[in-house]
Design an enzyme around this catalytic site. Structure first.
Site, PDB file in Angstrom:
ATOM      1  N   ASP A  19     -18.261  41.980   8.206  1.00  9.88           N
ATOM      2  CA  ASP A  19     -19.217  41.365   6.748  1.00  9.88           C
ATOM      3  C   ASP A  19     -17.695  41.355   5.909  1.00  9.88           C
ATOM      4  O   ASP A  19     -17.608  41.900   5.883  1.00  9.88           O
ATOM      5  CB  ASP A  19     -19.657  42.694   6.106  1.00  9.88           C
ATOM      6  CG  ASP A  19     -21.129  42.456   7.654  1.00  9.88           C
ATOM      7  OD1 ASP A  19     -20.884  42.346   8.680  1.00  9.88           O
ATOM      8  OD2 ASP A  19     -22.225  43.277   7.650  1.00  9.88           O
ATOM      9  N   HIS A  21     -19.317  39.925   2.544  1.00 10.20           N
ATOM     10  CA  HIS A  21     -19.965  40.052   1.266  1.00 10.20           C
ATOM     11  C   HIS A  21     -19.044  39.402   0.463  1.00 10.20           C
ATOM     12  O   HIS A  21     -18.870  40.274  -1.288  1.00 10.20           O
ATOM     13  CB  HIS A  21     -19.565  41.212   0.878  1.00 10.20           C
ATOM     14  CG  HIS A  21     -21.227  41.385   1.969  1.00 10.20           C
ATOM     15  ND1 HIS A  21     -22.111  41.831   2.249  1.00 10.20           N
ATOM     16  CD2 HIS A  21     -21.118  42.482   3.065  1.00 10.20           C
ATOM     17  CE1 HIS A  21     -23.163  42.219   2.964  1.00 10.20           C
ATOM     18  NE2 HIS A  21     -22.888  42.781   3.503  1.00 10.20           N
ATOM     19  N   ASP A  53     -23.029  38.014   7.095  1.00  8.61           N
ATOM     20  CA  ASP A  53     -22.915  38.419   5.233  1.00  8.61           C
ATOM     21  C   ASP A  53     -22.138  37.673   5.338  1.00  8.61           C
ATOM     22  O   ASP A  53     -20.937  38.318   4.435  1.00  8.61           O
ATOM     23  CB  ASP A  53     -23.007  40.065   5.514  1.00  8.61           C
ATOM     24  CG  ASP A  53     -24.425  40.802   5.838  1.00  8.61           C
ATOM     25  OD1 ASP A  53     -25.472  40.145   6.244  1.00  8.61           O
ATOM     26  OD2 ASP A  53     -25.056  41.665   6.028  1.00  8.61           O
ATOM     27  N   ARG A  57     -22.687  41.527  -3.688  1.00  8.95           N
ATOM     28  CA  ARG A  57     -22.437  42.849  -3.284  1.00  8.95           C
ATOM     29  C   ARG A  57     -21.192  42.162  -3.748  1.00  8.95           C
ATOM     30  O   ARG A  57     -20.808  42.895  -5.397  1.00  8.95           O
ATOM     31  CB  ARG A  57     -21.848  43.685  -2.128  1.00  8.95           C
ATOM     32  CG  ARG A  57     -23.742  44.094  -1.625  1.00  8.95           C
ATOM     33  CD  ARG A  57     -23.669  45.057  -0.614  1.00  8.95           C
ATOM     34  NE  ARG A  57     -24.504  45.530  -0.770  1.00  8.95           N
ATOM     35  CZ  ARG A  57     -24.968  46.109   1.427  1.00  8.95           C
ATOM     36  NH1 ARG A  57     -24.609  45.961   1.568  1.00  8.95           N
ATOM     37  NH2 ARG A  57     -26.169  46.745   1.089  1.00  8.95           N
ATOM     38  N   ASN A  86     -28.151  39.583   7.925  1.00 12.22           N
ATOM     39  CA  ASN A  86     -29.435  39.340   6.510  1.00 12.22           C
ATOM     40  C   ASN A  86     -29.485  39.014   5.966  1.00 12.22           C
ATOM     41  O   ASN A  86     -30.601  38.334   5.169  1.00 12.22           O
ATOM     42  CB  ASN A  86     -29.923  41.399   7.252  1.00 12.22           C
ATOM     43  CG  ASN A  86     -28.903  41.916   7.024  1.00 12.22           C
ATOM     44  OD1 ASN A  86     -27.853  42.005   6.940  1.00 12.22           O
ATOM     45  ND2 ASN A  86     -29.722  42.996   6.031  1.00 12.22           N
ATOM     46  N   HIS A  87     -28.386  39.970   5.156  1.00 13.42           N
ATOM     47  CA  HIS A  87     -28.071  38.877   4.242  1.00 13.42           C
ATOM     48  C   HIS A  87     -28.263  36.978   3.620  1.00 13.42           C
ATOM     49  O   HIS A  87     -29.102  37.054   2.789  1.00 13.42           O
ATOM     50  CB  HIS A  87     -26.537  39.463   3.359  1.00 13.42           C
ATOM     51  CG  HIS A  87     -27.298  40.812   2.545  1.00 13.42           C
ATOM     52  ND1 HIS A  87     -26.883  41.683   1.507  1.00 13.42           N
ATOM     53  CD2 HIS A  87     -27.307  41.794   3.746  1.00 13.42           C
ATOM     54  CE1 HIS A  87     -27.604  42.847   1.389  1.00 13.42           C
ATOM     55  NE2 HIS A  87     -26.631  43.058   2.949  1.00 13.42           N
ATOM     56  N   HIS A 219     -25.715  40.474  14.826  1.00 14.05           N
ATOM     57  CA  HIS A 219     -25.138  40.658  13.411  1.00 14.05           C
ATOM     58  C   HIS A 219     -25.327  42.657  13.217  1.00 14.05           C
ATOM     59  O   HIS A 219     -24.359  42.639  13.179  1.00 14.05           O
ATOM     60  CB  HIS A 219     -25.542  40.752  12.277  1.00 14.05           C
ATOM     61  CG  HIS A 219     -25.170  40.860  11.083  1.00 14.05           C
ATOM     62  ND1 HIS A 219     -24.428  40.305  10.485  1.00 14.05           N
ATOM     63  CD2 HIS A 219     -26.312  41.659  10.377  1.00 14.05           C
ATOM     64  CE1 HIS A 219     -24.483  41.541   9.232  1.00 14.05           C
ATOM     65  NE2 HIS A 219     -25.149  41.789   9.421  1.00 14.05           N
ATOM     66  N   ARG A 250     -30.967  49.794  11.761  1.00 12.40           N
ATOM     67  CA  ARG A 250     -29.971  50.246  12.101  1.00 12.40           C
ATOM     68  C   ARG A 250     -29.660  51.138  13.619  1.00 12.40           C
ATOM     69  O   ARG A 250     -29.183  50.679  14.543  1.00 12.40           O
ATOM     70  CB  ARG A 250     -30.245  51.391  10.780  1.00 12.40           C
ATOM     71  CG  ARG A 250     -29.779  50.246   9.507  1.00 12.40           C
ATOM     72  CD  ARG A 250     -28.376  50.192   9.603  1.00 12.40           C
ATOM     73  NE  ARG A 250     -28.944  49.075   7.799  1.00 12.40           N
ATOM     74  CZ  ARG A 250     -28.208  48.921   7.335  1.00 12.40           C
ATOM     75  NH1 ARG A 250     -26.229  48.772   8.111  1.00 12.40           N
ATOM     76  NH2 ARG A 250     -27.753  48.717   6.678  1.00 12.40           N
ATOM     77  N   HIS A 271     -22.651  44.804  10.318  1.00 11.83           N
ATOM     78  CA  HIS A 271     -24.155  44.862   9.468  1.00 11.83           C
ATOM     79  C   HIS A 271     -23.887  46.949   8.510  1.00 11.83           C
ATOM     80  O   HIS A 271     -24.539  46.896   7.830  1.00 11.83           O
ATOM     81  CB  HIS A 271     -24.824  45.000  10.363  1.00 11.83           C
ATOM     82  CG  HIS A 271     -26.104  45.584   9.806  1.00 11.83           C
ATOM     83  ND1 HIS A 271     -26.609  44.625   9.176  1.00 11.83           N
ATOM     84  CD2 HIS A 271     -26.957  45.512  10.150  1.00 11.83           C
ATOM     85  CE1 HIS A 271     -27.975  45.487   8.466  1.00 11.83           C
ATOM     86  NE2 HIS A 271     -28.704  46.378   9.981  1.00 11.83           N
TER      87      HIS A 271
END
Length: 316
Positions: A19, A21, A53, A57, A86-87, A219, A250, A271
């Site tokens: 990720d 971000h 992702d 952030r 997911n983001h 992911h 999760r 993730h």
């Protein structure tokens, strides 16, 4: 689909990047370190799988996507795979870049399951919300500065920490104008992201020698049973699902699926905000979007972890 290049894995290097971000400086440093570790010739022909992702952030989502979009022209002999996180799914939902549900259902049909959380999560209620997927409404919502126990900090505007992504495109968080500010090339990138990538004949070194595996990159991971049904779902990218567990789960997607436990299958994800390697189950997300932590990648067949913070001398 979000993949470039044509050659198969075979003897080529396979790089699985965790990720990002919105951290462009970390991404550039990691990219340089990967070339140094792999060597210029192998790097030039590598299969590079980004585990999703790209946004939220960190402060530079726009620059991250520009970097990724430039790779096929800058490295034409590489092959690039861009997975959906997911983001990214939620970002796409907010700006109208999700593929439409194949059965023609309205995306508002995704609201019902999570409707009890609407007020607590401060879902987006501005212009265009009526036709928006539930994850887009969450992404553009407002948590009112509440504390996030996972990061130890206040939420960055929404439950997805999407505030910095809005800012990277020059609009305030929660503004419907984001859909105009995001370039069409970025929307296409989001729309084309794949939910799973499958690759045969990926080589991996171990104390017992070099073996050939099938690689599945997704992911978050796969649930324990019914792998083939999950793969069909992920290949189809059916956006009528309120939540895609394989992109956002999760504990339920942490382990190697039982269906694959006796097979030579490498399952790689991001993730989870950690590096975790157990057998052929790889989770590569050391950063989790936090400024103080590195972003990381797994390199095959050498089976090494490379970080943006590593001090590496390039191979001659």
């Amino acid at each position: 689909m979000a993949e470039t290049g044509e050659a198969t894995a075979g003897d080529r290097a396979v790089l699985c990047i965790g990720d990002i971000h919105g951290h462009i400086s970390k991404l550039r440093s990691l990219w340089s370190n990967l070339e140094a570790v792999v060597g210029s010739d192998s790097f030039a022909t590598a299969l590079v799988i980004f585990l999703g992702d790209y946004c939220d952030r960190g402060p530079h989502t726009r620059e991250v996507i520009d970097f990724l979009l430039a790779l096929p022209s800058q490295y034409p002999r590489q092959r690039h795979v861009f997975l959906c996180g997911n983001h990214d799914f939620a970002f796409a939902a907010f700006v109208g870049a999700l593929p439409p549900p194949p059965d023609g259902s309205p995306l508002s049909a995704t609201w019902a399951e999570d409707a009890p959380n609407e007020e607590r999560e401060g879902w987006f209620k501005g212009k265009g919300h009526e036709a928006m997927h539930v994850q887009g409404r969450m992404w553009g919502g407002d948590m009112g500065g509440r504390f996030d126990p996972k990061t130890g900090m206040a939420f960055k505007s929404s439950i997805y920490d999407a505030g910095p992504t809005f800012e990277s495109y020059g609009v305030p968080h929660g503004s419907a104008d984001l859909a105009k500010a995001v370039p069409d090339t970025h929307k296409k990138f989001l729309c084309d992201l794949v939910w799973v990538h499958e690759e045969d004949n990926v080589l991996i070194d171990s104390p017992e020698g070099r073996t050939s595996c099938k690689l599945i990159a997704v992911h978050a991971g796969l649930e324990s049973k019914g792998v083939e049904e999950q793969l069909k779902l992920l290949r189809a990218r059916n956006t009528i699902l309120p939540k895609v567990e394989q992109l956002s789960g999760r504990l339920d997607v942490w382990e190697m699926p039982k269906d694959l436990s006796d097979k030579s299958t490498l399952v790689v994800s991001g993730h989870h905000g950690k590096i975790h390697i157990e057998g052929l189950r790889y989770i590569i997300d050391e950063c989790g979007g936090l400024e103080q932590l590195p972003i990381a990648a797994a390199v095959f067949p050498s089976d090494v972890i490379v970080r943006d913070t590593d001090q590496i001398v390039a191979k001659c």
